[in-house]
Design a protein around this motif. Structure first.
Motif, PDB file in Angstrom:
ATOM      1  N   GLU A 189      39.289  29.605  33.619  1.00  0.00           N
ATOM      2  CA  GLU A 189      39.743  29.201  34.942  1.00  0.00           C
ATOM      3  C   GLU A 189      40.608  27.948  34.907  1.00  0.00           C
ATOM      4  O   GLU A 189      40.418  27.072  34.054  1.00  0.00           O
ATOM      5  N   THR A 190      41.534  27.881  35.857  1.00  0.00           N
ATOM      6  CA  THR A 190      42.343  26.690  36.089  1.00  0.00           C
ATOM      7  C   THR A 190      42.058  26.185  37.497  1.00  0.00           C
ATOM      8  O   THR A 190      42.277  26.913  38.477  1.00  0.00           O
ATOM      9  N   VAL A 191      41.541  24.960  37.589  1.00  0.00           N
ATOM     10  CA  VAL A 191      41.258  24.381  38.901  1.00  0.00           C
ATOM     11  C   VAL A 191      42.580  24.036  39.579  1.00  0.00           C
ATOM     12  O   VAL A 191      43.410  23.331  39.007  1.00  0.00           O
ATOM     13  N   ILE A 192      42.773  24.559  40.792  1.00  0.00           N
ATOM     14  CA  ILE A 192      44.041  24.404  41.493  1.00  0.00           C
ATOM     15  C   ILE A 192      43.958  23.388  42.630  1.00  0.00           C
ATOM     16  O   ILE A 192      44.785  22.471  42.724  1.00  0.00           O
ATOM     17  N   GLU A 193      43.001  23.549  43.497  1.00  0.00           N
ATOM     18  CA  GLU A 193      42.954  22.687  44.683  1.00  0.00           C
ATOM     19  C   GLU A 193      41.520  22.467  45.128  1.00  0.00           C
ATOM     20  O   GLU A 193      40.622  23.259  44.823  1.00  0.00           O
TER      21      GLU A 193
ATOM     22  N   THR B 269      51.756  23.297  49.198  1.00  0.00           N
ATOM     23  CA  THR B 269      52.699  23.577  48.109  1.00  0.00           C
ATOM     24  C   THR B 269      52.401  24.951  47.525  1.00  0.00           C
ATOM     25  O   THR B 269      51.388  25.581  47.860  1.00  0.00           O
ATOM     26  N   LEU B 270      53.282  25.429  46.672  1.00  0.00           N
ATOM     27  CA  LEU B 270      53.094  26.672  45.947  1.00  0.00           C
ATOM     28  C   LEU B 270      52.856  26.357  44.475  1.00  0.00           C
ATOM     29  O   LEU B 270      53.540  25.505  43.900  1.00  0.00           O
ATOM     30  N   VAL B 271      51.913  27.063  43.870  1.00  0.00           N
ATOM     31  CA  VAL B 271      51.576  26.865  42.461  1.00  0.00           C
ATOM     32  C   VAL B 271      51.751  28.195  41.739  1.00  0.00           C
ATOM     33  O   VAL B 271      51.071  29.181  42.057  1.00  0.00           O
ATOM     34  N   ALA B 272      52.665  28.243  40.784  1.00  0.00           N
ATOM     35  CA  ALA B 272      52.894  29.476  40.028  1.00  0.00           C
ATOM     36  C   ALA B 272      51.696  29.764  39.132  1.00  0.00           C
ATOM     37  O   ALA B 272      51.166  28.872  38.463  1.00  0.00           O
ATOM     38  N   HIS B 273      51.255  31.023  39.138  1.00  0.00           N
ATOM     39  CA  HIS B 273      50.107  31.403  38.314  1.00  0.00           C
ATOM     40  C   HIS B 273      50.294  32.824  37.808  1.00  0.00           C
ATOM     41  O   HIS B 273      50.962  33.645  38.441  1.00  0.00           O
ATOM     42  N   GLN B 274      49.685  33.074  36.658  1.00  0.00           N
ATOM     43  CA  GLN B 274      49.735  34.398  36.060  1.00  0.00           C
ATOM     44  C   GLN B 274      48.332  34.774  35.591  1.00  0.00           C
ATOM     45  O   GLN B 274      47.631  33.947  34.990  1.00  0.00           O
ATOM     46  N   MET B 275      47.916  36.002  35.892  1.00  0.00           N
ATOM     47  CA  MET B 275      46.582  36.444  35.484  1.00  0.00           C
ATOM     48  C   MET B 275      46.617  37.915  35.075  1.00  0.00           C
ATOM     49  O   MET B 275      47.537  38.655  35.443  1.00  0.00           O
TER      50      MET B 275
ATOM     51  N   THR C 152      49.419  42.517  34.361  1.00  0.00           N
ATOM     52  CA  THR C 152      49.736  41.109  34.541  1.00  0.00           C
ATOM     53  C   THR C 152      50.265  40.869  35.950  1.00  0.00           C
ATOM     54  O   THR C 152      51.239  41.492  36.374  1.00  0.00           O
ATOM     55  N   LEU C 153      49.583  39.974  36.675  1.00  0.00           N
ATOM     56  CA  LEU C 153      50.010  39.600  38.014  1.00  0.00           C
ATOM     57  C   LEU C 153      50.610  38.199  37.963  1.00  0.00           C
ATOM     58  O   LEU C 153      49.944  37.255  37.532  1.00  0.00           O
ATOM     59  N   ALA C 154      51.846  38.070  38.371  1.00  0.00           N
ATOM     60  CA  ALA C 154      52.510  36.770  38.442  1.00  0.00           C
ATOM     61  C   ALA C 154      52.836  36.498  39.908  1.00  0.00           C
ATOM     62  O   ALA C 154      53.478  37.323  40.576  1.00  0.00           O
ATOM     63  N   PHE C 155      52.395  35.370  40.423  1.00  0.00           N
ATOM     64  CA  PHE C 155      52.551  35.097  41.850  1.00  0.00           C
ATOM     65  C   PHE C 155      52.525  33.590  42.094  1.00  0.00           C
ATOM     66  O   PHE C 155      52.199  32.800  41.204  1.00  0.00           O
ATOM     67  N   ASN C 156      52.846  33.210  43.318  1.00  0.00           N
ATOM     68  CA  ASN C 156      52.761  31.820  43.745  1.00  0.00           C
ATOM     69  C   ASN C 156      51.538  31.648  44.635  1.00  0.00           C
ATOM     70  O   ASN C 156      51.493  32.188  45.750  1.00  0.00           O
ATOM     71  N   TYR C 157      50.556  30.930  44.134  1.00  0.00           N
ATOM     72  CA  TYR C 157      49.364  30.628  44.922  1.00  0.00           C
ATOM     73  C   TYR C 157      49.713  29.549  45.941  1.00  0.00           C
ATOM     74  O   TYR C 157      50.369  28.547  45.614  1.00  0.00           O
TER      75      TYR C 157
ATOM     76  N   PRO D  16      45.404  39.235  55.759  1.00  0.00           N
ATOM     77  CA  PRO D  16      45.715  38.095  56.606  1.00  0.00           C
ATOM     78  C   PRO D  16      47.131  37.569  56.333  1.00  0.00           C
ATOM     79  O   PRO D  16      47.635  37.731  55.213  1.00  0.00           O
ATOM     80  N   PRO D  17      47.747  36.894  57.312  1.00  0.00           N
ATOM     81  CA  PRO D  17      49.118  36.430  57.126  1.00  0.00           C
ATOM     82  C   PRO D  17      49.238  35.259  56.160  1.00  0.00           C
ATOM     83  O   PRO D  17      50.314  35.006  55.625  1.00  0.00           O
ATOM     84  N   VAL D  18      48.153  34.528  55.934  1.00  0.00           N
ATOM     85  CA  VAL D  18      48.140  33.423  54.972  1.00  0.00           C
ATOM     86  C   VAL D  18      46.898  33.573  54.101  1.00  0.00           C
ATOM     87  O   VAL D  18      45.960  34.293  54.436  1.00  0.00           O
ATOM     88  N   GLY D  19      46.920  32.894  52.953  1.00  0.00           N
ATOM     89  CA  GLY D  19      45.712  32.845  52.136  1.00  0.00           C
ATOM     90  C   GLY D  19      45.664  33.820  50.976  1.00  0.00           C
ATOM     91  O   GLY D  19      44.712  33.792  50.191  1.00  0.00           O
ATOM     92  N   ARG D  20      46.658  34.682  50.855  1.00  0.00           N
ATOM     93  CA  ARG D  20      46.677  35.565  49.686  1.00  0.00           C
ATOM     94  C   ARG D  20      48.115  35.936  49.334  1.00  0.00           C
ATOM     95  O   ARG D  20      48.974  36.069  50.205  1.00  0.00           O
ATOM     96  N   ALA D  21      48.350  36.096  48.026  1.00  0.00           N
ATOM     97  CA  ALA D  21      49.660  36.510  47.522  1.00  0.00           C
ATOM     98  C   ALA D  21      49.558  37.786  46.705  1.00  0.00           C
ATOM     99  O   ALA D  21      50.574  38.293  46.234  1.00  0.00           O
ATOM    100  N   VAL D  22      48.334  38.296  46.512  1.00  0.00           N
ATOM    101  CA  VAL D  22      48.128  39.563  45.809  1.00  0.00           C
ATOM    102  C   VAL D  22      47.231  40.448  46.668  1.00  0.00           C
ATOM    103  O   VAL D  22      46.634  40.002  47.648  1.00  0.00           O
ATOM    104  N   VAL D  23      47.127  41.705  46.304  1.00  0.00           N
ATOM    105  CA  VAL D  23      46.337  42.678  47.062  1.00  0.00           C
ATOM    106  C   VAL D  23      44.927  42.768  46.485  1.00  0.00           C
ATOM    107  O   VAL D  23      44.748  42.881  45.267  1.00  0.00           O
ATOM    108  N   HIS D  24      43.949  42.717  47.357  1.00  0.00           N
ATOM    109  CA  HIS D  24      42.558  42.908  46.940  1.00  0.00           C
ATOM    110  C   HIS D  24      42.278  44.409  46.941  1.00  0.00           C
ATOM    111  O   HIS D  24      41.729  44.962  47.905  1.00  0.00           O
ATOM    112  N   ASP D  25      42.660  45.059  45.878  1.00  0.00           N
ATOM    113  CA  ASP D  25      42.661  46.523  45.853  1.00  0.00           C
ATOM    114  C   ASP D  25      41.276  47.123  46.059  1.00  0.00           C
ATOM    115  O   ASP D  25      41.129  48.154  46.724  1.00  0.00           O
TER     116      ASP D  25
END
Length: 386
Positions: free
Chosen positions: A149-153, A183-189, A195-200, A356-365
């Motif tokens: 894990e990487t602690v973000i905020e 702010t936006l934080v680039a992350h890859q998982m 591989t999902l690359a997105f801005n948290y 939701p309109p905020v709080g996620r940048a990927v899909v919770h499949d």
């Protein structure tokens, strides 16, 4: 010959070189005296106070530049465990989804205060309450542990005399900096071998109000989301029920015997309806309620709303939404998840469609599939979607 020496003599006198009769320059002004009795331990603000305890003065009055200045954790560089007394970690029965982030929640109550129990709403939280939530993103969603894990905020919700305030902090090395503009934080998982690359997105202070502010049309109030009985009725880190533990230590005024509990999305021992309603309650209901940000939609997704009614979305047409590229018409079409807007908006990322309109940048499949499958099980006789 005496006339030849006269100019030289006059020159020497004018340059101050004429012996005892020449004028002396004025002595320099002495420096100003230092401040009387300076106190090197007197901080400029409460944020600067060095303390081995929680810095309540700073929490109640200042938006400190660094998270460590509040003294919330024994090791200021580790916000995921070992909260400083009286802080205690707590967990929810089902999680609000934030890009697969792990969340570490802590509750701080001022000494001598307690929460007021409520059957369905957020507990009454006294002035001085501090809620702390740290978000850590995984490198691989199939793995766990600090190394993955990487602690973000870290977000703080503080109940001050003037009301609640939300403070977002972005981690930079061994400390977190106050980031009111977000702010936006680039992350890859890695997720399911992909591989999902997105801005948290670390939210700004105004964005926090979208989820936490409730209004009756004339008066707005800020409200935490997770401090509800149905979301807290579970064992804590010490193995005992969290609510009973808080009652025993005087943090909570009462705990009734029978408490409805929101089921975990992944709890296969619970019914599909229980899992779906728990997920929609914690992820959507704070906006989709009469006092919430999405009140105009008419959709009410709270845990205690009857899920077989139009109020919960059965054959309800959402105002102001065109149905997306699929041209869908109803929030929930009982018996037909593919024709329902609710899971459709959960699986999209375009701003026009995303919920939701905020709080996620990927899909919770997993959640999308579960909600769609749950809708498939609903009796089509619940409504006529025509």
């Amino acid at each position: 010959m005496k006339y030849l020496y006269l100019p030289l003599l006059l020159g020497l006198l004018s340059c101050g070189g004429g012996g005892e009769s020449a004028s002396e320059p004025s002595p320099p002004e002495p420096p100003p005296p230092p401040p009387t009795n300076p106190d090197p331990t007197d901080p400029a603000t409460p944020c600067d106070a060095a303390t081995s305890e929680v810095n309540w003065d700073a929490l109640m009055s200042e938006n400190c530049e660094l998270l460590s200045q509040y003294g919330l954790f024994i090791d200021p560089a580790v916000p995921t465990r070992d909260a400083r007394a009286p802080g205690q970690r707590y967990q929810l029965t089902t999680a609000l989804f934030s890009d697969y982030a792990s969340k570490y929640r802590f509750l701080f109550l001022p000494p001598g205060t307690q929460m007021t129990y409520h059957d369905s709403e957020t507990f009454g939280l006294p002035v001085g309450t501090v809620l702390v939530k740290t978000f850590a993103l995984p490198a691989d969603t199939a793995l766990s542990g600090d190394d993955n894990e990487t602690v973000i905020e870290t977000r703080l919700l503080i109940h001050r005399e003037s009301g609640w305030v939300a403070l977002p902090y972005l981690w930079q090395g061994n400390d977190a900096e106050f980031t009111p503009a977000g702010t936006l934080v680039a992350h890859q998982m890695i997720h399911q071998d992909e591989t999902l690359a997105f801005n948290y997105e670390v939210p700004s202070q105004p964005q926090c109000k979208m989820c936490h502010q409730l209004s009756d049309g004339t008066t707005a109030r800020f409200s935490p989301i997770g401090i509800k009985a149905r979301l807290l009725n579970r064992p804590g880190d010490n193995g005992s029920n969290q609510l009973q533990h808080w009652l025993s230590q005087g943090w909570l005024d009462r705990v009734p015997e029978n408490i409805p509990t929101a089921a975990d999305l992944y709890d296969t021992t619970a019914s599909l309806t229980e899992r779906a309603k728990g997920y929609l309650d914690v992820n959507c209901a704070h906006c989709h309620r009469a006092e919430g940000f999405a009140s105009i939609s008419g959709l009410r997704l709270g845990y205690f709303v009857d899920h077989t009614t139009m109020e919960f979305g059965i054959c309800k047409q959402p105002p102001g939404y065109d149905g997306g590229a699929a041209g869908l018409d109803y929030d929930i079409v009982p018996g037909n998840g593919l024709a329902s807007i609710l899971p459709y908006r959960m699986e999209h990322l375009e701003p026009k469609d995303k919920m939701p309109p905020v709080g996620r940048a990927v899909v919770h499949d997993y959640a999308v599939d579960l909600i769609r499958n749950w809708i498939d099980t609903l009796d089509p006789a619940l409504g006529s979607c025509q």
